[in-house]
Enzyme design. Structure first.
Site, PDB file in Angstrom:
ATOM      1  N   TYR A  60       0.852  -1.198   0.000  1.00 32.95           N
ATOM      2  CA  TYR A  60       0.000   0.000   0.000  1.00 32.95           C
ATOM      3  C   TYR A  60       0.883   1.242   0.000  1.00 32.95           C
ATOM      4  CZ  TYR A  60      -5.021  -0.646   0.335  1.00 32.95           C
ATOM      5  OH  TYR A  60      -6.326  -0.860   0.038  1.00 32.95           O
ATOM      6  N   GLU A  62      -0.668   4.870  -0.294  1.00 26.62           N
ATOM      7  CA  GLU A  62      -1.489   6.068  -0.540  1.00 26.62           C
ATOM      8  C   GLU A  62      -0.658   7.338  -0.370  1.00 26.62           C
ATOM      9  OE1 GLU A  62      -4.339   4.089   1.840  1.00 26.62           O
ATOM     10  OE2 GLU A  62      -5.996   5.074   0.773  1.00 26.62           O
ATOM     11  N   ASP A 206      -7.457  13.507 -24.900  1.00 22.84           N
ATOM     12  CA  ASP A 206      -7.487  12.099 -24.478  1.00 22.84           C
ATOM     13  C   ASP A 206      -6.793  11.314 -25.582  1.00 22.84           C
ATOM     14  OD1 ASP A 206      -8.043   9.458 -23.965  1.00 22.84           O
ATOM     15  OD2 ASP A 206     -10.077   9.835 -23.249  1.00 22.84           O
ATOM     16  N   THR A 232      -4.641   6.042 -21.497  1.00 18.97           N
ATOM     17  CA  THR A 232      -4.434   4.716 -20.929  1.00 18.97           C
ATOM     18  C   THR A 232      -3.030   4.292 -21.346  1.00 18.97           C
ATOM     19  OG1 THR A 232      -5.465   3.750 -22.883  1.00 18.97           O
ATOM     20  CG2 THR A 232      -6.844   3.980 -20.935  1.00 18.97           C
ATOM     21  N   LYS A 235      -2.826   0.486 -24.759  1.00 23.88           N
ATOM     22  CA  LYS A 235      -3.248   0.383 -26.162  1.00 23.88           C
ATOM     23  C   LYS A 235      -1.991   0.450 -27.048  1.00 23.88           C
ATOM     24  CE  LYS A 235      -7.933   2.051 -25.300  1.00 23.88           C
ATOM     25  NZ  LYS A 235      -8.053   2.763 -24.037  1.00 23.88           N
ATOM     26  N   ARG A 241      -2.588  -2.590 -18.171  1.00 18.36           N
ATOM     27  CA  ARG A 241      -3.870  -1.880 -18.111  1.00 18.36           C
ATOM     28  C   ARG A 241      -3.775  -0.840 -17.003  1.00 18.36           C
ATOM     29  NH1 ARG A 241      -6.566  -4.840 -21.602  1.00 18.36           N
ATOM     30  NH2 ARG A 241      -8.296  -3.399 -21.615  1.00 18.36           N
TER      31      ARG A 241
HETATM   32  N1  DSN Z   1     -12.687   0.444 -24.524  1.00 14.65           N
HETATM   33  C1  DSN Z   1     -11.760   1.302 -25.198  1.00 14.65           C
HETATM   34  C2  DSN Z   1     -11.687   1.022 -26.655  1.00 14.65           C
HETATM   35  O1  DSN Z   1     -11.841  -0.123 -27.038  1.00 14.65           O
HETATM   36  O2  DSN Z   1     -11.465   1.918 -27.449  1.00 14.65           O
HETATM   37  C3  DSN Z   1     -12.031   2.722 -24.915  1.00 14.65           C
HETATM   38  O3  DSN Z   1     -12.122   2.929 -23.566  1.00 14.65           O
END
Ligand code: DSN
Length: 423
Positions: A60, A62, A206, A232, A235, A241
């Site tokens: 932990y 925080e 974003d 994120t 990707k 993730r």
């Molecule tokens: N779920 C994602 C996507 O597939 O683009 C976006 O959050």
């Protein structure tokens, strides 16, 4: 000294939980044998997986580096600092917060930092290619805030910046989001910044889908245009993730406070470590080659599909993503995606701009090249994939399971020639 009470046996997964172990084996085999064309998916490296499964999951922490509410942070502080420093270096930003659990919580933290419930936010509508958290009505970002949604042009399927400007001036949102989940074209961050400046809004880029392309120099960067950037990490960036918020120094404090203690508790330190690893990978020269190849592959796949009569939203792609309007092919998105899956090609059905159908069986199919490029595929393989997609969709229209099985064999052969990394 003998144990004083029965301990939970410390055995490996295969012995401890054979049922779950078998499921993981099954999924690993699926990931090896099928070709993922979902544009938001990718394969992480062995190193990223190792960090994700590391002992840091036990801790932990925080708070932030050198400002924690728990002791024992000698290592965690160094890990988080490394991730932060690497994010700042890779993206060229003043500030990075690597603690958001994923993209939606990261975006929610932006609202928490800058808006009060009832304030106005503006983003691209989900069916036009935006994201749920950019103010779409089924998300709390669309119900707790006053949301204004922009579209793409009916004529060319791209953002009409004059229309966005007009709507922004009329509604004066405090936050303006750009980016999304089904945008096949480059985002003009400078144009968005002009609009945001005119109405004194904070521009949020974003970049979840394109972070890896930006890191690899294959898409223009929002830095210098958008003072707040959300992404994120799993990707095109090929990390675990997770998510990050980046900003100018001016907004650093507000964002940090919104993430913790505003919305989250303890950061997921194993994820932070894996983010540090993926950012290290993204800073290597090979990553530039990867990012450029993702875009090149998407372009070839798009051209080949158009040659085969597919109608692509916006007439092609500039990035990793292709959005197919299947109307002219006389098939809906869901049966097409299901047939492709049987043929070993994994995609997702998706709304197209101005879709008259519901999201659960829309008119479109969304595909992309990040994962197959991670497997080392190039232009020649994209031509093959276009052929398999075309054949599978025709087979689906004839309900030909035999034909889908034949394509699946060819796809499996191709997959075998290009082993997935990290497995
Ligand atoms: N779920 C994602 C996507 O597939 O683009 C976006 O959050």
């Amino acid at each position: 000294m003998p144990n004083q009470f029965p301990l939970i046996a410390d055995t490996g997964l295969s012995e401890k939980d054979p049922s779950l172990y078998a499921l993981l084996q099954e999924e690993e085999q699926r990931q090896r044998a099928k070709l993922p064309l979902i544009p938001s998916e990718n394969y992480v490296s062995r190193a990223v997986r190792e960090a994700t499964g590391s002992v840091l999951t036990n801790k932990y922490s925080e708070g932030y580096v050198n400002r924690r509410y728990y002791e024992g942070q000698q290592v965690i502080d160094k890990v988080e600092q490394l991730a932060v420093d690497r994010a700042k270096a890779v993206f060229g930003v003043d500030h990075a917060n690597v603690q958001p659990y994923s993209g939606s919580p990261a975006n929610l933290a932006i609202y928490a930092a800058f808006l009060k419930p009832g304030d106005t936010v503006m983003g691209m509508a989900l069916p036009m290619g935006g994201h749920l958290t950019h103010g779409w009505n089924v998300s709390v970002t669309g119900s707790w805030f006053k949301s204004v949604q922009y579209s793409v042009s009916r004529q060319h399927g791209r953002i009409d910046y004059d229309e966005v400007r007009g709507l922004a001036k009329q509604t004066r949102p405090k936050l303006l989001f750009c980016g999304g989940t089904a945008i096949p074209r480059q985002i003009d961050f400078a144009a968005f910044a002009d609009i945001a400046n005119e109405i004194d809004a904070i521009l949020v880029a974003d970049i979840a889908h394109i972070a890896g392309l930006i890191a690899g120099g294959a898409h223009p960067s929002p830095v210098g245009h958008a003072p707040v950037i959300s992404t994120t990490t799993h990707k095109t960036l090929r990390g675990p993730r997770g998510a990050m918020l980046m900003s100018t120094g001016e907004y650093a404090g507000a964002l940090d406070k919104a993430v913790f203690p505003g919305l989250q508790g303890g950061p997921h330190n194993h994820t932070t470590a894996a983010i540090a690893v993926c950012l290290h990978e993204a800073s290597q020269p090979e990553f530039k080659v990867y990012a450029q190849q993702v875009v090149r592959n998407a372009r070839v796949l798009a051209e080949e599909l158009m040659d085969r009569g597919f109608d692509l939203v916006s007439g092609g792609t500039d990035n990793h993503l292709i959005l197919i309007n299947l109307t002219s092919k006389d098939i809906l998105g869901k049966p097409a995606a299901k047939a492709l899956d049987k043929a070993g090609i994994v995609s997702n059905y998706n709304t197209i701009p101005y879709d008259t159908r519901k999201p659960f069986n829309p008119s479109g199919l969304r595909i992309g090249t990040p994962a197959v490029t991670s497997r080392g595929m190039g232009e020649a393989e994209m031509r093959l994939l276009a052929r398999y997609i075309d054949e599978a969709i025709e087979a689906a229209k004839r309900n030909s399971e035999i034909e889908l099985a034949r394509i699946a064999e060819q796809v499996a052969d191709l997959a075998e020639q290009f082993p997935a990394p990290g497995l």
